[in-house]
Write an enzyme that holds these catalytic residues in place. Structure first.
Site, PDB file in Angstrom:
ATOM      1  N   GLY A 105       3.409   6.683   7.861  1.00 18.46           N
ATOM      2  CA  GLY A 105       4.631   6.831   7.318  1.00 18.46           C
ATOM      3  C   GLY A 105       5.888   5.930   7.697  1.00 18.46           C
ATOM      4  O   GLY A 105       6.759   5.487   7.082  1.00 18.46           O
ATOM      5  N   ASN A 106       5.397   4.969   8.819  1.00 18.92           N
ATOM      6  CA  ASN A 106       6.182   3.972   9.265  1.00 18.92           C
ATOM      7  C   ASN A 106       5.864   2.728   8.444  1.00 18.92           C
ATOM      8  O   ASN A 106       6.673   1.707   8.387  1.00 18.92           O
ATOM      9  CB  ASN A 106       5.813   3.718  10.786  1.00 18.92           C
ATOM     10  CG  ASN A 106       6.478   4.408  11.814  1.00 18.92           C
ATOM     11  OD1 ASN A 106       6.069   5.116  12.325  1.00 18.92           O
ATOM     12  ND2 ASN A 106       7.772   4.147  11.738  1.00 18.92           N
ATOM     13  N   SER A 107       4.899   2.718   7.531  1.00 19.30           N
ATOM     14  CA  SER A 107       4.319   1.458   7.054  1.00 19.30           C
ATOM     15  C   SER A 107       5.416   0.980   6.022  1.00 19.30           C
ATOM     16  O   SER A 107       6.209   1.673   5.488  1.00 19.30           O
ATOM     17  CB  SER A 107       3.090   1.748   6.085  1.00 19.30           C
ATOM     18  OG  SER A 107       1.890   2.019   6.724  1.00 19.30           O
ATOM     19  N   ASP A 149       0.095  -7.594   1.465  1.00 18.28           N
ATOM     20  CA  ASP A 149       0.605  -6.090   1.426  1.00 18.28           C
ATOM     21  C   ASP A 149       2.074  -6.076   1.397  1.00 18.28           C
ATOM     22  O   ASP A 149       2.693  -5.633   2.229  1.00 18.28           O
ATOM     23  CB  ASP A 149      -0.105  -5.708   2.865  1.00 18.28           C
ATOM     24  CG  ASP A 149      -0.041  -3.890   2.948  1.00 18.28           C
ATOM     25  OD1 ASP A 149       0.199  -3.549   1.766  1.00 18.28           O
ATOM     26  OD2 ASP A 149      -0.097  -3.655   4.216  1.00 18.28           O
ATOM     27  N   HIS A 158       0.798  -1.251   0.086  1.00 20.02           N
ATOM     28  CA  HIS A 158       0.000  -0.023   0.012  1.00 20.02           C
ATOM     29  C   HIS A 158       0.812   1.265   0.046  1.00 20.02           C
ATOM     30  O   HIS A 158       0.392   2.198  -0.383  1.00 20.02           O
ATOM     31  CB  HIS A 158      -1.140   0.020   1.212  1.00 20.02           C
ATOM     32  CG  HIS A 158      -0.270   0.150   2.490  1.00 20.02           C
ATOM     33  ND1 HIS A 158      -0.066  -0.808   3.265  1.00 20.02           N
ATOM     34  CD2 HIS A 158       0.152   1.361   3.388  1.00 20.02           C
ATOM     35  CE1 HIS A 158       0.523  -0.232   4.651  1.00 20.02           C
ATOM     36  NE2 HIS A 158       0.691   1.118   4.326  1.00 20.02           N
ATOM     37  N   LEU A 184      -9.096 -17.969  -9.422  1.00 14.32           N
ATOM     38  CA  LEU A 184     -10.722 -18.572  -9.753  1.00 14.32           C
ATOM     39  C   LEU A 184     -11.132 -18.052 -11.105  1.00 14.32           C
ATOM     40  O   LEU A 184     -11.976 -18.684 -11.962  1.00 14.32           O
ATOM     41  CB  LEU A 184     -11.856 -18.316  -8.705  1.00 14.32           C
ATOM     42  CG  LEU A 184     -11.890 -19.508  -7.514  1.00 14.32           C
ATOM     43  CD1 LEU A 184     -12.702 -18.763  -6.725  1.00 14.32           C
ATOM     44  CD2 LEU A 184     -12.599 -20.565  -8.184  1.00 14.32           C
ATOM     45  N   GLY A 185     -10.796 -16.854 -11.493  1.00 11.36           N
ATOM     46  CA  GLY A 185     -11.461 -16.090 -12.445  1.00 11.36           C
ATOM     47  C   GLY A 185     -12.855 -15.490 -12.305  1.00 11.36           C
ATOM     48  O   GLY A 185     -13.484 -15.622 -13.497  1.00 11.36           O
TER      49      GLY A 185
END
Length: 448
Positions: free
Chosen positions: A250-252, A176, A146, A312-313
């Site tokens: 911002g730590n992500s 993520d 993200h 799966l589609g």
């Protein structure tokens, strides 16, 4: 005699402030001298200063006369902390300063530029910031998906002031994570630890880029819990380490270290008390356990994506409980579209089917179908229970592999289908025909 606040009620410290004048047991005299309030305040300030520094022992650095007496201010002395990183191997317990000195150069600040188009067709540029850390000496960097999602440009910066343009090698939205590559060699990578060995109560530290401007900040805390199932803003349910280490916007993407200097998690989220981006709840931060993504990171570096993921589609949405009760429909995952070249089409799944179970496990929402699908790999054969026109059917399905090419083709097909649906709605507006509409309206689909 005067005592520091923390010493009040105990024996006075040795060598208190010496004053002369009246005897100790003599009642205090009342002075009506102008400006006495300021001198009392000054006296209290001096006492507070002395009380704050004497506890650790010290030397006199200033003396002077006060009301005819002598006052002494004490200044503490200490030997500066020696920080050595020469023997940092990941096998010995370290202090927080040693971890910081050893790996602050392995932590990066990430800034991205995102260009979108507004309602008038004009390009609009915005920026985002996050953190990351070096995992190989030749320039591979790990961060959160993200942090770089939808970015047109990515730049990483090091504590020594150097910065590089970064290329996105590959990302994994459901977990993520994203891997970046910069054109650099001789970097200091972090040591990857074992998050399965972490115990509740262990001390940990994080290094990152809080608020996108307080670069290379260290925060500390403990592991508060393990194996927390956290539902993210996009509806994904993730397994997380919980920590009271300060984690802010911002730590992500930054590293969470154990006290051996090993990375045991990727700081990713903070619980918010509101729907806004500003987290208002303190002490509830979360990090992705590094063991959950080790193999995925290797896959991304070698192949550009995570191999073996089941596909799966179809796109699906959740049948609300209220609608299920009102119209006598089963709860489950409503199929909104089917990729004609997918395993779902081969198995006979159709638009409008409601998936109620996968390989015998009941699912009552799209989120539950997501979680259950994660238990399988490409090539696995499962049963899919669906409700179609009020009747139950059991279908056999063998998962395809989820590749970037498949996902891109499905997204393109979905976008085209949505445009066609919008056009059909416009053409049929005001028409009293017998077109069928789901009673709960348009739902946001999940990609599978």
């Amino acid at each position: 005699m005067y005592y520091s606040n923390h010493d009040r009620g105990h024996e006075p410290w040795e060598n208190p402030i010496e004053t002369t004048g009246r005897p100790v047991d003599e009642p205090p005299r009342k002075h009506k001298r102008k400006g006495s309030g300021a001198k009392v305040a000054a006296l209290c300030l001096v006492c507070a200063l002395v009380g704050g520094v004497v506890g650790g022992g010290g030397v006199a650095v200033a003396t002077g006369a006060l009301n005819g007496g002598t006052s002494t201010i004490y200044e503490g002395t200490r030997t500066p902390t020696t920080v050595s990183v020469a023997n940092v191997t990941g096998n010995e317990l370290l202090t927080a300063p040693e971890i910081y000195a050893a790996y602050v150069g392995s932590t990066v600040g990430i800034t991205t530029e995102i260009v979108t188009t507004n309602g008038w067709g004009q390009p609009v540029s915005s920026a985002a910031a996050g953190s990351g850390f070096v995992i190989t000496s030749d320039g591979y960097i790990l961060t959160n998906y993200h942090v770089i999602e939808d970015a047109n440009t990515i730049k990483v910066s090091f504590v020594d002031g150097t910065s590089y343009d970064a290329e996105l090698v590959g990302g994994e939205e459901e977990n993520d994570i994203a891997v970046l590559k910069i054109d650099a060699t001789g970097l200091t990578p972090v040591i990857i630890g074992d998050s399965d060995n972490v115990r509740v109560g262990e001390q940990v530290v994080a290094v990152g880029n809080p608020l996108g401007e307080l670069t290379y900040s260290m925060t500390s805390g403990i592991i508060s819990a393990r194996d927390r199932s956290i539902t993210m803003e996009n509806g994904e349910v993730m397994n997380m380490l919980q920590t009271d280490t300060a984690i802010n916007s911002g730590n992500s993407g930054g590293p969470l270290f154990d006290m051996y200097g090993q990375v045991i998690g990727i700081t990713s989220a903070k619980l918010s008390g509101s729907s806004s981006s500003s987290a208002t709840i303190e002490g509830l931060g979360f990090a992705i356990p590094i063991n959950d993504v080790k193999d995925m990171v290797t896959d991304i570096i070698e192949n550009g994506y995570v191999t073996g993921k089941p596909y799966l589609g179809i796109t699906v949405s959740t049948v609300p409980e209220s609608v299920s009760e009102r119209y006598g429909m089963s709860q489950g995952a409503l199929v909104e579209s089917v990729d004609p070249n997918s395993c779902a089409a081969t198995a006979g799944i159709q638009e409008g089917d409601i998936i109620t179970a996968l390989n015998g496990t009941t699912v009552i929402s799209s989120a539950e179908l997501i979680e259950e699908k994660k238990n399988y790999s490409a090539g696995d054969t499962v049963t899919v229970e669906v409700e179609r026109d009020g009747e139950k059917q059991t279908l056999s399905l063998t998962f395809d592999e989820d590749t970037p090419e498949r996902r891109a083709a499905q997204e393109e097909a979905l976008e085209q289908q949505q445009q066609e649906n919008q056009q059909n709605e416009q053409n049929s507006s005001g028409n009293s025909g017998s077109d069928f509409f789901w009673p709960f309206g348009n739902l946001s689909p999940w990609f599978y």
